[in-house]
Design a protein around this motif. Structure first.
Motif, PDB file in Angstrom:
ATOM      1  N   HIS A  39       0.924  -1.351   0.015  1.00 33.06           N
ATOM      2  CA  HIS A  39       0.105   0.130  -0.138  1.00 33.06           C
ATOM      3  C   HIS A  39       0.895   1.281  -0.108  1.00 33.06           C
ATOM      4  O   HIS A  39       0.536   2.515  -0.634  1.00 33.06           O
ATOM      5  CB  HIS A  39      -0.830  -0.032   1.223  1.00 33.06           C
ATOM      6  CG  HIS A  39      -0.210   0.743   2.397  1.00 33.06           C
ATOM      7  ND1 HIS A  39       0.571  -0.293   3.180  1.00 33.06           N
ATOM      8  CD2 HIS A  39      -0.418   1.745   3.196  1.00 33.06           C
ATOM      9  CE1 HIS A  39       0.926   0.544   4.302  1.00 33.06           C
ATOM     10  NE2 HIS A  39       0.482   1.580   4.106  1.00 33.06           N
ATOM     11  N   ASP A  43       3.259   5.460  -6.571  1.00 32.47           N
ATOM     12  CA  ASP A  43       2.678   4.982  -7.951  1.00 32.47           C
ATOM     13  C   ASP A  43       3.765   4.897  -8.982  1.00 32.47           C
ATOM     14  O   ASP A  43       4.608   5.673  -9.018  1.00 32.47           O
ATOM     15  CB  ASP A  43       1.661   6.354  -8.309  1.00 32.47           C
ATOM     16  CG  ASP A  43       0.377   6.347  -7.425  1.00 32.47           C
ATOM     17  OD1 ASP A  43       0.212   5.317  -6.810  1.00 32.47           O
ATOM     18  OD2 ASP A  43      -0.083   7.414  -7.532  1.00 32.47           O
ATOM     19  N   ASP A 166      -7.032  -4.874  -6.316  1.00 34.94           N
ATOM     20  CA  ASP A 166      -6.895  -3.418  -6.769  1.00 34.94           C
ATOM     21  C   ASP A 166      -5.847  -2.805  -7.150  1.00 34.94           C
ATOM     22  O   ASP A 166      -5.816  -1.919  -8.011  1.00 34.94           O
ATOM     23  CB  ASP A 166      -7.504  -2.623  -5.459  1.00 34.94           C
ATOM     24  CG  ASP A 166      -8.873  -3.076  -5.071  1.00 34.94           C
ATOM     25  OD1 ASP A 166      -9.595  -3.581  -5.870  1.00 34.94           O
ATOM     26  OD2 ASP A 166      -9.070  -3.036  -3.944  1.00 34.94           O
ATOM     27  N   TYR A 167      -4.726  -3.393  -6.878  1.00 34.13           N
ATOM     28  CA  TYR A 167      -3.314  -2.864  -7.275  1.00 34.13           C
ATOM     29  C   TYR A 167      -2.341  -4.131  -7.444  1.00 34.13           C
ATOM     30  O   TYR A 167      -2.521  -5.139  -6.630  1.00 34.13           O
ATOM     31  CB  TYR A 167      -2.969  -1.706  -6.603  1.00 34.13           C
ATOM     32  CG  TYR A 167      -2.598  -2.211  -5.013  1.00 34.13           C
ATOM     33  CD1 TYR A 167      -1.430  -2.603  -4.546  1.00 34.13           C
ATOM     34  CD2 TYR A 167      -3.919  -1.980  -4.265  1.00 34.13           C
ATOM     35  CE1 TYR A 167      -1.255  -2.860  -3.131  1.00 34.13           C
ATOM     36  CE2 TYR A 167      -3.527  -2.254  -2.770  1.00 34.13           C
ATOM     37  CZ  TYR A 167      -2.420  -2.669  -2.383  1.00 34.13           C
ATOM     38  OH  TYR A 167      -2.071  -3.016  -1.006  1.00 34.13           O
ATOM     39  N   SER A 169       2.439  -4.571  -7.656  1.00 37.96           N
ATOM     40  CA  SER A 169       3.572  -3.941  -7.783  1.00 37.96           C
ATOM     41  C   SER A 169       4.115  -4.207  -9.408  1.00 37.96           C
ATOM     42  O   SER A 169       4.024  -5.186  -9.995  1.00 37.96           O
ATOM     43  CB  SER A 169       4.860  -4.592  -6.913  1.00 37.96           C
ATOM     44  OG  SER A 169       6.216  -4.438  -7.261  1.00 37.96           O
ATOM     45  N   LYS A 182       3.628   1.191  -7.679  1.00 35.23           N
ATOM     46  CA  LYS A 182       2.338   0.622  -7.691  1.00 35.23           C
ATOM     47  C   LYS A 182       1.366   0.992  -8.657  1.00 35.23           C
ATOM     48  O   LYS A 182       1.270   2.121  -9.229  1.00 35.23           O
ATOM     49  CB  LYS A 182       1.366   1.161  -6.257  1.00 35.23           C
ATOM     50  CG  LYS A 182       0.049   0.650  -5.812  1.00 35.23           C
ATOM     51  CD  LYS A 182      -0.325   1.016  -4.472  1.00 35.23           C
ATOM     52  CE  LYS A 182      -0.542   2.378  -4.421  1.00 35.23           C
ATOM     53  NZ  LYS A 182      -1.225   2.721  -3.072  1.00 35.23           N
ATOM     54  N   ALA A 183       0.710  -0.107  -9.418  1.00 35.64           N
ATOM     55  CA  ALA A 183       0.082   0.100 -10.641  1.00 35.64           C
ATOM     56  C   ALA A 183      -1.301  -0.449 -10.342  1.00 35.64           C
ATOM     57  O   ALA A 183      -1.545  -1.279  -9.559  1.00 35.64           O
ATOM     58  CB  ALA A 183       0.789  -0.922 -11.768  1.00 35.64           C
ATOM     59  N   THR A 184      -2.555   0.355 -10.944  1.00 33.93           N
ATOM     60  CA  THR A 184      -3.695  -0.206 -10.903  1.00 33.93           C
ATOM     61  C   THR A 184      -4.105  -1.246 -11.742  1.00 33.93           C
ATOM     62  O   THR A 184      -3.114  -1.707 -12.827  1.00 33.93           O
ATOM     63  CB  THR A 184      -4.667   0.991 -10.874  1.00 33.93           C
ATOM     64  OG1 THR A 184      -4.652   1.489 -12.691  1.00 33.93           O
ATOM     65  CG2 THR A 184      -4.293   2.222 -10.192  1.00 33.93           C
ATOM     66  N   ARG A 185      -5.268  -1.889 -11.757  1.00 35.42           N
ATOM     67  CA  ARG A 185      -5.396  -2.954 -12.699  1.00 35.42           C
ATOM     68  C   ARG A 185      -5.564  -2.684 -14.299  1.00 35.42           C
ATOM     69  O   ARG A 185      -5.135  -3.263 -15.060  1.00 35.42           O
ATOM     70  CB  ARG A 185      -7.115  -3.403 -12.587  1.00 35.42           C
ATOM     71  CG  ARG A 185      -7.287  -3.985 -11.151  1.00 35.42           C
ATOM     72  CD  ARG A 185      -8.618  -4.130 -10.739  1.00 35.42           C
ATOM     73  NE  ARG A 185      -9.397  -4.790 -11.693  1.00 35.42           N
ATOM     74  CZ  ARG A 185      -9.737  -6.083 -11.652  1.00 35.42           C
ATOM     75  NH1 ARG A 185      -9.423  -6.889 -10.450  1.00 35.42           N
ATOM     76  NH2 ARG A 185     -10.630  -6.796 -12.715  1.00 35.42           N
ATOM     77  N   THR A 187      -3.587  -0.086 -15.566  1.00 35.88           N
ATOM     78  CA  THR A 187      -2.024   0.416 -15.929  1.00 35.88           C
ATOM     79  C   THR A 187      -1.282  -0.104 -16.984  1.00 35.88           C
ATOM     80  O   THR A 187      -1.592  -1.646 -16.992  1.00 35.88           O
ATOM     81  CB  THR A 187      -1.014   0.371 -14.805  1.00 35.88           C
ATOM     82  OG1 THR A 187      -1.586   1.338 -13.720  1.00 35.88           O
ATOM     83  CG2 THR A 187       0.299   0.943 -15.154  1.00 35.88           C
TER      84      THR A 187
END
Length: 202
Positions: A39, A43, A166-167, A169, A182-185, A187
């Motif tokens: 967490h 980003d 949800d995210y 590495s 951190k990358a979202t779905r 990205t």
């Protein structure tokens, strides 16, 4: 006879205990969410729209008009070069396909193999990505243009029941330096990216 009236009195201790229990559960959930794996990662830097830059593992088709020996499909080796007949190693890592074609043309002209070489280069297959962690089939997979974190997970068999969905590495090499973010779905990925899906704690 006068009917008997009974009053239900609330036990203050019982009510107070229930409130404390509820408050404790809320605090625990907030604490667990705040301490979820990954967490606190920064980003992942957004990749600016630009021409694709070659790297080790990419396979490039080179077409040299008038010289069949340097026409074909060649893989960029771990040293970042294409080993081409007649002219030897040509450094390719970090170049666009247009820049690579120009460099091959310069080498052909320098070695007096062609007076006015005309060279075209294009990517046949990209270097792979790696999908690790809480997916059904961790491993190395072929990159496809437009691939996102969630499509990479789908290729790797989908999330396990323990996965943080949800995210994730992503480790990406930028200017020769490995950067984790951190990358979202949704990205977008790049060739060579390493995606790690975390395990949730509850």
């Amino acid at each position: 006879m006068r009917p008997e009236i009974r009053c239900c009195h609330r036990n203050p201790k019982t009510g107070f205990s229930a409130v404390r229990l509820l408050a404790g559960l809320v605090c625990w959930c907030l604490l667990a969410a705040g301490c979820a794996p990954g967490h606190d990662l920064p980003d992942l830097p957004a990749a600016a729209p630009q021409a694709y830059h070659l790297g080790p593992g990419d396979v490039v088709r080179v077409i040299t008009f008038g010289e069949d020996a340097t026409t074909g499909e060649f893989r960029i080796n771990d040293s970042g070069a294409l080993a081409l007949p007649l002219i030897g190693d040509v450094h390719a890592t970090g170049l666009t396909t247009d820049a690579l074609a120009a460099r091959i043309g310069e080498a052909l002209q320098h070695d007096n193999l062609l007076k006015a070489p005309s060279v075209v280069a294009e990517v046949v297959s990209y270097r792979p990505i790696f999908v690790l962690g809480e997916v059904s089939k961790p491993g190395q997979y072929a990159y496809q243009p437009g691939m996102t974190v969630v499509t990479a997970v789908a290729v790797a068999g989908g999330f396990t029941y323990r996965a943080v969905q949800d995210y994730a590495s992503v480790v990406r090499t930028l200017d020769g330096v490995a950067v984790e973010g951190k990358a979202t779905r949704q990205t977008f990925l790049q060739p060579g990216d390493v995606v790690t899906v975390f395990e949730r704690w509850f």
